[in-house]
Motif scaffolding. Structure first.
Motif, PDB file in Angstrom:
ATOM      1  N   ASP A  24      -7.840   3.470   2.162  1.00 22.42           N
ATOM      2  CA  ASP A  24      -5.995   2.735   1.985  1.00 22.42           C
ATOM      3  C   ASP A  24      -5.805   3.232   3.508  1.00 22.42           C
ATOM      4  O   ASP A  24      -4.766   1.680   3.709  1.00 22.42           O
ATOM      5  CB  ASP A  24      -6.426   4.537   2.009  1.00 22.42           C
ATOM      6  N   ALA A  25      -6.651   3.302   4.530  1.00 27.03           N
ATOM      7  CA  ALA A  25      -6.330   2.686   5.558  1.00 27.03           C
ATOM      8  C   ALA A  25      -6.435   0.722   5.597  1.00 27.03           C
ATOM      9  O   ALA A  25      -5.765   0.005   6.026  1.00 27.03           O
ATOM     10  CB  ALA A  25      -7.078   2.716   6.829  1.00 27.03           C
ATOM     11  N   ALA A  26      -7.091   0.560   5.080  1.00 29.93           N
ATOM     12  CA  ALA A  26      -7.466  -0.962   5.232  1.00 29.93           C
ATOM     13  C   ALA A  26      -6.245  -1.726   4.365  1.00 29.93           C
ATOM     14  O   ALA A  26      -5.767  -2.292   4.349  1.00 29.93           O
ATOM     15  CB  ALA A  26      -8.801  -1.619   3.900  1.00 29.93           C
ATOM     16  N   VAL A  27      -6.166  -1.011   2.756  1.00 24.05           N
ATOM     17  CA  VAL A  27      -4.662  -1.894   2.409  1.00 24.05           C
ATOM     18  C   VAL A  27      -3.291  -1.588   2.783  1.00 24.05           C
ATOM     19  O   VAL A  27      -2.119  -2.162   3.129  1.00 24.05           O
ATOM     20  CB  VAL A  27      -4.203  -0.244   0.920  1.00 24.05           C
ATOM     21  N   MET A  28      -3.384  -0.171   3.419  1.00 20.93           N
ATOM     22  CA  MET A  28      -1.763   0.379   4.789  1.00 20.93           C
ATOM     23  C   MET A  28      -2.092  -1.056   5.707  1.00 20.93           C
ATOM     24  O   MET A  28      -0.904  -2.152   6.273  1.00 20.93           O
ATOM     25  CB  MET A  28      -1.914   1.502   5.414  1.00 20.93           C
ATOM     26  N   ARG A  29      -2.825  -1.714   6.212  1.00 21.70           N
ATOM     27  CA  ARG A  29      -2.988  -3.074   7.496  1.00 21.70           C
ATOM     28  C   ARG A  29      -2.493  -4.194   6.652  1.00 21.70           C
ATOM     29  O   ARG A  29      -2.183  -4.862   7.159  1.00 21.70           O
ATOM     30  CB  ARG A  29      -4.484  -3.025   8.156  1.00 21.70           C
ATOM     31  N   GLU A  30      -3.468  -4.513   5.851  1.00 24.15           N
ATOM     32  CA  GLU A  30      -2.861  -5.284   4.871  1.00 24.15           C
ATOM     33  C   GLU A  30      -1.824  -5.430   4.116  1.00 24.15           C
ATOM     34  O   GLU A  30      -1.387  -6.797   4.080  1.00 24.15           O
ATOM     35  CB  GLU A  30      -3.355  -5.195   3.383  1.00 24.15           C
ATOM     36  N   ARG A  31      -0.819  -4.535   4.103  1.00 23.56           N
ATOM     37  CA  ARG A  31       0.424  -4.611   4.081  1.00 23.56           C
ATOM     38  C   ARG A  31       1.267  -4.655   5.255  1.00 23.56           C
ATOM     39  O   ARG A  31       2.599  -4.623   4.539  1.00 23.56           O
ATOM     40  CB  ARG A  31       0.641  -3.746   2.909  1.00 23.56           C
ATOM     41  N   LEU A  32       0.993  -3.829   5.996  1.00 21.85           N
ATOM     42  CA  LEU A  32       1.776  -3.615   7.562  1.00 21.85           C
ATOM     43  C   LEU A  32       1.784  -5.401   8.341  1.00 21.85           C
ATOM     44  O   LEU A  32       2.965  -5.376   8.847  1.00 21.85           O
ATOM     45  CB  LEU A  32       2.166  -2.703   8.176  1.00 21.85           C
ATOM     46  N   LEU A  33       0.416  -5.707   8.813  1.00 20.33           N
ATOM     47  CA  LEU A  33       0.436  -6.841   9.741  1.00 20.33           C
ATOM     48  C   LEU A  33       0.926  -7.864   9.032  1.00 20.33           C
ATOM     49  O   LEU A  33       1.299  -8.328   9.924  1.00 20.33           O
ATOM     50  CB  LEU A  33      -0.907  -7.098  10.218  1.00 20.33           C
ATOM     51  N   PRO A  34       1.313  -8.235   7.531  1.00 16.68           N
ATOM     52  CA  PRO A  34       1.991 -10.031   7.887  1.00 16.68           C
ATOM     53  C   PRO A  34       3.905  -8.738   8.561  1.00 16.68           C
ATOM     54  O   PRO A  34       3.625 -10.598   8.508  1.00 16.68           O
ATOM     55  CB  PRO A  34       2.373  -9.981   6.378  1.00 16.68           C
ATOM     56  N   LEU A  35       4.296  -8.285   8.100  1.00 15.73           N
ATOM     57  CA  LEU A  35       5.732  -8.019   8.642  1.00 15.73           C
ATOM     58  C   LEU A  35       5.458  -7.908  10.147  1.00 15.73           C
ATOM     59  O   LEU A  35       6.460  -8.676  10.372  1.00 15.73           O
ATOM     60  CB  LEU A  35       6.071  -6.176   8.033  1.00 15.73           C
ATOM     61  N   ILE A  36       4.473  -8.019  10.881  1.00 19.18           N
ATOM     62  CA  ILE A  36       4.900  -7.656  12.559  1.00 19.18           C
ATOM     63  C   ILE A  36       4.645  -9.547  12.726  1.00 19.18           C
ATOM     64  O   ILE A  36       5.089 -10.328  13.320  1.00 19.18           O
ATOM     65  CB  ILE A  36       3.590  -7.578  13.017  1.00 19.18           C
ATOM     66  N   HIS A  48       6.613  13.096   5.980  1.00 17.94           N
ATOM     67  CA  HIS A  48       6.680  14.819   5.605  1.00 17.94           C
ATOM     68  C   HIS A  48       5.632  15.456   4.351  1.00 17.94           C
ATOM     69  O   HIS A  48       5.492  16.196   3.818  1.00 17.94           O
ATOM     70  CB  HIS A  48       7.837  14.799   5.687  1.00 17.94           C
ATOM     71  N   LYS A  49       5.877  13.459   3.447  1.00 21.64           N
ATOM     72  CA  LYS A  49       4.879  14.360   2.129  1.00 21.64           C
ATOM     73  C   LYS A  49       3.026  13.593   2.242  1.00 21.64           C
ATOM     74  O   LYS A  49       2.955  13.285   1.213  1.00 21.64           O
ATOM     75  CB  LYS A  49       5.334  12.676   1.214  1.00 21.64           C
ATOM     76  N   LEU A  50       2.221  13.378   3.797  1.00 24.30           N
ATOM     77  CA  LEU A  50       1.211  12.873   4.038  1.00 24.30           C
ATOM     78  C   LEU A  50       0.905  14.626   4.458  1.00 24.30           C
ATOM     79  O   LEU A  50       0.796  15.171   4.690  1.00 24.30           O
ATOM     80  CB  LEU A  50       1.163  12.149   5.015  1.00 24.30           C
ATOM     81  N   ASN A  51      -0.994  14.656   3.445  1.00 24.22           N
ATOM     82  CA  ASN A  51      -1.594  15.856   3.625  1.00 24.22           C
ATOM     83  C   ASN A  51      -2.403  15.527   4.374  1.00 24.22           C
ATOM     84  O   ASN A  51      -3.095  16.920   4.625  1.00 24.22           O
ATOM     85  CB  ASN A  51      -1.775  16.509   2.490  1.00 24.22           C
ATOM     86  N   TYR A  52      -2.872  14.080   4.379  1.00 22.60           N
ATOM     87  CA  TYR A  52      -3.963  14.199   5.438  1.00 22.60           C
ATOM     88  C   TYR A  52      -4.558  12.535   5.875  1.00 22.60           C
ATOM     89  O   TYR A  52      -3.869  11.715   5.105  1.00 22.60           O
ATOM     90  CB  TYR A  52      -5.801  14.738   5.094  1.00 22.60           C
ATOM     91  N   ILE A  53      -5.055  12.145   7.169  1.00 22.07           N
ATOM     92  CA  ILE A  53      -4.870  10.789   7.347  1.00 22.07           C
ATOM     93  C   ILE A  53      -6.201  10.930   7.928  1.00 22.07           C
ATOM     94  O   ILE A  53      -6.371  11.841   9.089  1.00 22.07           O
ATOM     95  CB  ILE A  53      -4.064  11.291   8.323  1.00 22.07           C
ATOM     96  N   ASP A  54      -7.159  10.090   7.933  1.00 18.24           N
ATOM     97  CA  ASP A  54      -8.187   9.677   9.090  1.00 18.24           C
ATOM     98  C   ASP A  54      -8.209   9.290  10.280  1.00 18.24           C
ATOM     99  O   ASP A  54      -7.503   8.660  10.100  1.00 18.24           O
ATOM    100  CB  ASP A  54     -10.032   9.112   7.980  1.00 18.24           C
ATOM    101  N   SER A  55      -9.242   8.829  10.454  1.00 16.74           N
ATOM    102  CA  SER A  55      -9.532   7.893  12.021  1.00 16.74           C
ATOM    103  C   SER A  55      -9.317   6.830  11.492  1.00 16.74           C
ATOM    104  O   SER A  55      -8.806   5.733  12.686  1.00 16.74           O
ATOM    105  CB  SER A  55     -11.113   8.930  12.612  1.00 16.74           C
ATOM    106  N   SER A  56     -10.197   6.194  10.927  1.00 16.76           N
ATOM    107  CA  SER A  56      -8.993   4.916   9.957  1.00 16.76           C
ATOM    108  C   SER A  56      -7.620   4.715  10.078  1.00 16.76           C
ATOM    109  O   SER A  56      -6.907   3.638  10.984  1.00 16.76           O
ATOM    110  CB  SER A  56     -10.279   4.644   8.951  1.00 16.76           C
TER     111      SER A  56
END
Length: 100
Positions: A24-36, A48-56
Motif C-alpha cells: 500500500d505504501a508503494a501505491v501511496m508513493r506512486e500517487r503522491l510523488l508526481p504531485l510534488i 481518522h479512519k486509519l487503523n494501522y500503518i507500518d514502517s514503509s
C-alpha cells in the motif's frame, strides 16, 4: 487501504483509511510523488479512519514531507488516534509533522 486524494490549488488533501502495509505504501508513493513534481507542496493527511500503518508507510510520509519542505511546503497530519497515534509518538514523528 483506501487513499482518497483531492487537489485544491497548491494543497493536496489525502484521506487514508484502513491499514497501510508495504504494498500500500508503494501505491501511496506512486500517487503522491508526481504531485510534488507538478509543484504541489502542501499536504494534509486525514488519518481518522486509519487503523494501522507500518514502517514503509511512515517512510513514504517522511519522503513526501522532505520533498515538500524543499519546495516551501510540508505535511499536516490530522485525526491521529489509537495505535496509529501511539506509533507516531513512539517514533517521534509527532515532532516532525504538524499534528492537528
Amino acid at each position: 487501504m483506501s487513499i482518497d486524494i483531492r487537489v485544491d490549488r497548491q494543497e493536496v488533501f489525502v484521506e487514508l483509511e484502513g491499514k497501510i502495509y508495504v504494498e500500500d505504501a508503494a501505491v501511496m508513493r506512486e500517487r503522491l510523488l508526481p504531485l510534488i513534481e507538478q509543484g504541489k507542496s502542501h499536504f494534509v493527511f486525514d488519518t481518522h479512519k486509519l487503523n494501522y500503518i507500518d514502517s514503509s508507510g511512515l517512510g513514504v510520509l517522511v519522503a513526501i514531507h522532505k520533498r515538500a519542505i524543499e519546495r516551501g511546503g510540508g505535511i499536516i497530519v490530522q485525526g491521529l488516534q489509537g495505535a496509529v497515534k501511539e506509533l507516531f509518538q513512539l517514533t517521534r514523528l509527532n515532532k516532525v509533522f504538524e499534528i492537528r
